[in-house]
Design an enzyme around this catalytic site. Structure first.
Site, PDB file in Angstrom:
ATOM      1  CE  LYS B  88      -0.946 -18.664  -8.586  1.00 26.18           C
ATOM      2  NZ  LYS B  88      -0.566 -19.819  -9.818  1.00 26.18           N
ATOM      3  CD  GLU B 110      -7.304 -21.405 -14.968  1.00 26.74           C
ATOM      4  OE1 GLU B 110      -7.408 -20.667 -15.668  1.00 26.74           O
ATOM      5  OE2 GLU B 110      -6.082 -21.057 -14.330  1.00 26.74           O
ATOM      6  CB  SER B 377       6.031 -19.188  -4.569  1.00 24.07           C
ATOM      7  OG  SER B 377       5.387 -19.947  -3.765  1.00 24.07           O
TER       8      SER B 377
END
Lengths: 274, 396
Positions: B88, B110, B377
């Site tokens: 991220k 968000e 990830s």
């Protein structure tokens, strides 16, 4: 596009000619029930609304106030479907001569099917369609389909470079909704709005309507007095809040009486000259 | 006829948003287009990726896992080793630098489970910006640890109670806030979703994963892999690793979405396997919806995968047949979670475990000279408590 839409055009001409601003009443369909739509519209007409904008309930209405989401949610929980809605709308069309503007999110239109949506608009003799989440960049396909049945797509403009406003207005018809952020105070708001409207007036003959919600009749009155470039106002949230409040606690008759009363307060504030 | 082509991947993507949002998107797109060709901007981005985030991440040959499965060689792209524990941050670093460049002082975002919120709060802290995170009220209750983490990093968490009080409502409220405070506020979207230019921008900031992996495998094996696997929720880690391989048609690209309790239950987030084309959060893409276009609630054991839509570029890759989208159930993902922990000493995120679960099925069918890259990830520390609870172990 020229204003082909005679019912909307005639209303603006007549009302503005009388020295009044056009009052558009906006409600979400399906609340408290789809069957009540006709009676609600009648109450709004009795209270002095000149046009009615009916919204198709949608759970994620990013271009609307929270009350629209609340009523939409209840409508959908009660079994609302777009198909049933169009049946009610056709019935409503037979019962009122007021211009009917249909407000639908593109998400809904796409889900229902664009061709089917346009066909249903034709069958219900809708006077104009406004789609809050379909900007200039994406509206070509729906617009061409609506053009084919002579129903205008209502342009929505916000303060932006003149060229963009020009392109948006040229892509639609019926009337133009003006949107604007909040200002420091009411006087500043009315004056900024009037300036914005003046800018838009230079590029179109379409009537200009304030597309943001007016919460109280006093501001409507001020606007009528000081914003001469605005031809109409939209009242919605306060109506829907009234519907929510009265239907949660009372009889349906009380709901329609209240709606008439609220819209009358606005209606009587919109006279420019006696 | 496809309108607004620059904003689309085939027919997917676009900008289905109110005019007020368009004003903000136009400003953002213009600045992004300037930045992505600006050497100085890219240098600064890569500086932070290297010095702050710890890139490049290794491409690790998982020898034990390979042996256990007895088929193709498996490499893991170690995005779990990024600062904050997942891919991220590649994107949040890129976007916060763009915000800085635009002179914005406030970042909003968000978040569902809180991972993107934490990654955003992290970079906001780094650049001294005000930060507000929109989170569904239900998620605020469920993810108290991440809420505290964000607050520790100086962010304010706004609990969203409208609609169904979940991620999609947090997005709606963030958009509203953005429009109201456009002068000073930057909306930092966490996945390759939303209206143009977000899907493109997030891909640009995530493609570093695939660029590195491609170079690393060429170095280690002297050839490209046979398959690249990644989990898909919104799809940012997947598009990040897929994109640099898209032109290499001999490389199979497989996205793995969450089948939850099973594709034939109503508890899954299998957008491609069970969804249809519609509009969500300003884009046209595959999504889980009712016949009237109302979004239906997705489900997955992995909070980062329970998104009802998917990035529009994935929809395009699926429709042109360049990528395939498979699915893994909660149960399969949990098994892969435990397997990797045990044989490699790496606890993977539950999200990444879905990609691993598919590798577990695929590898034994392939020969020993074939190669699979799995995008790992994120790390699974955040999931340990949840897994313990699911295994009936209380009191941790």
């Amino acid at each position: 596009m020229e204003n082909k839409n005679t019912r909307i055009q005639k209303t603006f001409e007549e009302i503005n000619h009388e020295g009044r601003k056009v009052l558009i009443a906006y409600i979400t369909a399906g609340y408290p029930s789809l069957e009540s739509l006709s009676l609600i519209v009648k109450a709004l007409e009795d209270g002095g609304a000149n046009m009615v904008q009916v919204g198709i309930p949608f759970l994620d209405p990013v271009g609307d106030a929270p009350v629209v989401q609340t009523l939409s949610k209840k409508a959908i929980e009660n079994g609302f479907t777009v198909e049933k809605f169009f049946q009610s709308l056709s019935k409503l069309r037979e019962e009122t001569t007021l211009p009917l503007i249909l407000r639908a999110y593109y998400t809904t239109i796409f889900g229902y099917g664009e061709d089917r949506f346009v066909q249903s608009c034709k069958e219900a003799s809708v006077d104009a369609v406004v789609v809050p989440d379909l900007p200039l960049e994406e509206n070509a396909i729906l617009k061409s389909k609506l053009d084919a049945i002579d129903v205008p797509l209502v342009p929505i403009v916000v303060p932006a470079p003149q060229e963009r406003i020009k392109a948006i207005v040229a892509s639609g018809g019926g009337l133009v909704y003006l949107m604007m952020g909040p200002a420091e105070n009411e006087t500043a708001f009315v004056s900024q709005l009037n300036d914005f409207a003046k800018q838009v007036k230079q590029i179109t003959n379409l009537p200009l309507c304030l597309g943001i919600e007016l919460g109280d009749p006093i501001l409507a009155k001020k606007l009528t007095k000081d914003a001469d470039n605005i031809d109409g106002i939209l009242v919605g949230d306060v109506l829907m809040e009234t519907m929510q409040r009265t239907s949660d606690h009372g009889e349906f008759g009380q709901l329609t009486d209240e709606l008439s009363r609220v819209i009358e307060d606005f209606s009587s504030s919109l006279v420019v000259r006696a | 006829m496809i309108s607004n082509e620059k904003a689309k991947f085939g027919e997917f993507g676009g900008q289905y948003v109110p005019e007020a949002v368009m004003q903000a998107l136009i400003e953002l797109e213009n600045e992004f287009n300037r930045a992505k060709n600006d050497e100085q901007f890219l240098e600064e981005y890569h500086y932070y990726l290297r010095e702050y985030d710890g890139r490049p991440t290794p491409l690790y040959y998982a020898e034990n896992l390979t042996r256990t499965l007895g088929g193709a060689k498996i490499y893991l792209k170690r995005e779990d080793l990024n600062h904050t524990g997942a891919h991220k941050i590649n994107n949040t670093l890129g976007q916060v630098l763009l915000a800085k460049r635009m002179g914005k002082k406030r970042i909003i975002a968000e978040t569902g489970a809180g991972q993107h919120g934490v990654a955003t709060a992290t970079v906001a802290a780094l650049f001294g910006m005000e930060c507000e995170i929109f989170m569904g009220a239900e998620d605020v209750q469920r993810q108290r640890l991440n809420v505290f983490r964000m607050e520790l990093l100086g962010a304010k968490v706004r609990s969203v109670t409208s609609g169904s009080s979940t991620l999609k409502d947090a997005v709606n409220e963030a958009i509203k806030d953005w429009v109201e405070h456009i002068d000073n506020t930057f909306y930092l979207i966490g996945s390759a979703v939303g209206p143009h230019p977000y899907p493109l921008m997030v891909r640009e900031f995530q493609k570093v994963i695939g660029e590195e992996a491609r170079e690393q495998i060429l170095q280690k094996e002297g050839r490209l892999p046979d398959y690249v696997l990644a989990c898909v929720g919104g799809g940012s880690n997947a598009i990040g690793i897929f994109y640099p391989f898209v032109q290499d048609t001999e490389v199979g690209l497989i996205g793995v979405e969450a089948a939850g309790k099973g594709l034939d239950t109503n508890k899954h987030a299998a957008t491609f396997n069970r969804g249809t084309v519609g509009i969500i959060h300003g884009m046209k893409t595959y999504l889980l919806q009712s016949p009237d276009g109302e979004i239906t609630e997705p489900y997955s054991v992995a909070a980062g995968l329970d998104y009802p839509g998917v990035g529009p570029e994935h929809s395009y890759l699926k429709d042109i047949g360049r990528a395939k989208y498979e699915s893994a159930t909660d149960e399969e993902a949990l098994a892969a979670f435990e397997l990797l922990s045990r044989v490699e000493g790496i606890i993977p995120a539950l999200e990444s475990s879905h990609a691993l679960a598919y590798a577990v099925k695929l590898a034994p069918k392939l020969s020993k000279d074939q190669i699979i890259i799995v995008n790992l990830s994120g790390r699974g520390d955040k999931d340990v408590q949840q897994v313990a609870k699911m295994k009936g172990i209380e009191e941790i």
